[in-house]
Write an enzyme that holds these catalytic residues in place. Structure first.
Site, short mmCIF file in Angstrom:
data_model
loop_
_atom_site.label_atom_id
_atom_site.label_comp_id
_atom_site.label_asym_id
_atom_site.label_seq_id
_atom_site.Cartn_x
_atom_site.Cartn_y
_atom_site.Cartn_z
N SER A 241 2.84 3.30 -2.69
CA SER A 241 1.88 4.36 -2.97
C SER A 241 2.51 5.44 -3.82
O SER A 241 3.71 5.45 -4.07
CB SER A 241 1.38 4.97 -1.66
OG SER A 241 0.79 4.00 -0.83
N SER A 279 -1.95 0.14 -2.13
CA SER A 279 -1.39 1.43 -2.53
C SER A 279 -2.30 2.59 -2.15
O SER A 279 -3.52 2.46 -2.07
CB SER A 279 -1.16 1.48 -4.05
OG SER A 279 -0.14 0.61 -4.44
N GLU A 281 -2.80 5.81 -3.98
CA GLU A 281 -2.60 6.73 -5.12
C GLU A 281 -3.57 7.90 -4.94
O GLU A 281 -4.75 7.81 -5.30
CB GLU A 281 -2.84 6.03 -6.46
CG GLU A 281 -1.65 5.27 -6.99
CD GLU A 281 -1.45 3.92 -6.34
OE1 GLU A 281 -0.38 3.32 -6.52
OE2 GLU A 281 -2.37 3.45 -5.68
#
Length: 362
Positions: A241, A279, A281
């Protein structure tokens, strides 16, 4: 600590700030508490820690003078507390605390305690929702144990406050919240960079980098990952991430901050990120140029429309550079299970950039 500027490479046309970090923004600070210890018998001890806390200070007292802020989500497998409040009210009311996934509750609790000690109106005039973001460091850190203490959060906040106006570039790489993180399957962690705008305002970016696949790593347009070849070490999984924070002293409102935050993703993409399924983000931006006393509105007019274009450019360039600074500044870390994630080989990268980079020099 090595940065991209040390290698003579320049990203974009806007100049870097004096420390090339978020502390170039007036009032902003960056501080860390790094938590590293080994206790081989967790039932009687504390396990193995490769983790920590990083604090981005927004300057002043954001409870009394909230800071216009906004959040952008590229991929949502992560957490940033206070996001719904920023969506609804358009402001951040605390510094930004970064840590590892399993430590969010501890950091949130300590942030409340520390800020209540500083500001007696918290819990009287209104409640407080600290901003706490995370990435997963369990490849190197024993995440089954609660390593972060109140003292670690206190120390990171104090370090961030002490950095304000110091003119001393903050540590990057495997420090604070970045201690156990990996980036492009090399050692990752904390990265920062800044840009100075023609109008005199400054944009600073801080990233907690824990993402990417080795063969996609690109530095200033050079396919460094492919040129280096497959790493000899056993690499972490190629997901992870990135928590990103933009701070600027420009007069930008909530909607403008959301748009600034979105541009972090473009900087990550330039380095090779594709935002994997697993992830998180999550990006936020805060702009101190329109902060005003609680319950009032700033008398200044916000920047809008095409006025924001150079600020978008600054965020993209500084985000790209922050990823690279994180990689170049990190050191080898051995963690849980004896796994080692080495730092990106700086000399080899410097040689590749000397040979293949054709852009402007720093």
């Amino acid at each position: 600590m090595t940065t991209l500027a040390d290698l003579g490479v320049r990203i974009g046309t806007l100049p870097r700030g004096s420390t090339n970090s978020v502390i170039d923004v007036p009032g902003a600070g960056l501080g860390h508490a790094t938590v590293v210890y080994d206790e081989p018998n967790p039932p009687e001890g504390r396990g193995l820690a490769r983790t920590g806390v990083t604090v981005v200070d927004l300057g002043g007292d954001p409870f009394l003078e909230p800071v216009p802020a906004g959040v952008a989500l590229l991929n949502g497998a992560g957490e940033l507390t206070s996001r719904s409040q920023m969506d609804e009210w358009g402001v951040a009311e605390t510094p930004v605390f970064l840590t590892s996934t399993m430590q969010v509750g501890r950091v949130y609790d300590s942030a409340c305690r520390l800020l209540i000690e500083e500001q007696p109106r918290i819990g009287v005039d209104d409640f407080l929702i600290p901003v706490v973001g995370e990435c997963d460091d369990s490849w190197l850190n024993d995440a089954r144990w609660m390593h972060v203490t109140h003292e670690h959060v206190r120390d990171a906040l104090a370090a961030a406050r002490a950095s304000v106006g110091s003119g001393i570039a903050p540590d990057q790489g495997a420090v604070g919240a970045g201690t156990g993180m990996s980036c492009y399957q090399w050692k990752g962690g904390i990265g920062t960079s800044s840009r100075v705008l023609p109008a005199g305002h400054v944009v600073g970016v801080v990233l907690l980098c824990n993402f990417g696949q080795w063969d996609r790593l690109t530095i200033a347009g050079v396919p460094v990952g492919q040129l280096l070849g497959r790493p000899a070490h056993v690499p972490p999984p190629p997901a992870g991430s990135c928590l990103g924070v933009v701070v600027t002293d420009a007069p930008i409102d909530h909607r403008g901050c959301e748009r600034l935050a979105t541009r972090i993703g473009l900087g990550l993409a330039r380095t090779g990120s594709t935002a994997h399924h697993g992830s998180g983000e999550i990006f936020m931006a805060a702009a101190t140029g329109l902060r005003a006393p609680r319950g009032t509105a700033s008398a200044k007019a916000p920047l809008t429309g095409r006025e924001l274009d150079p600020y978008f450019e600054a965020v993209v360039d500084a985000s790209e550079e922050a990823v690279v600074n994180c990689l170049l500044s990190a050191h080898d870390v051995t963690g849980v299970g004896g796994k080692t994630v080495p730092a990106l080989p700086r000399e080899a990268v410097a040689e590749l950039l000397d040979r293949h980079y054709a852009g402007p020099r720093a």
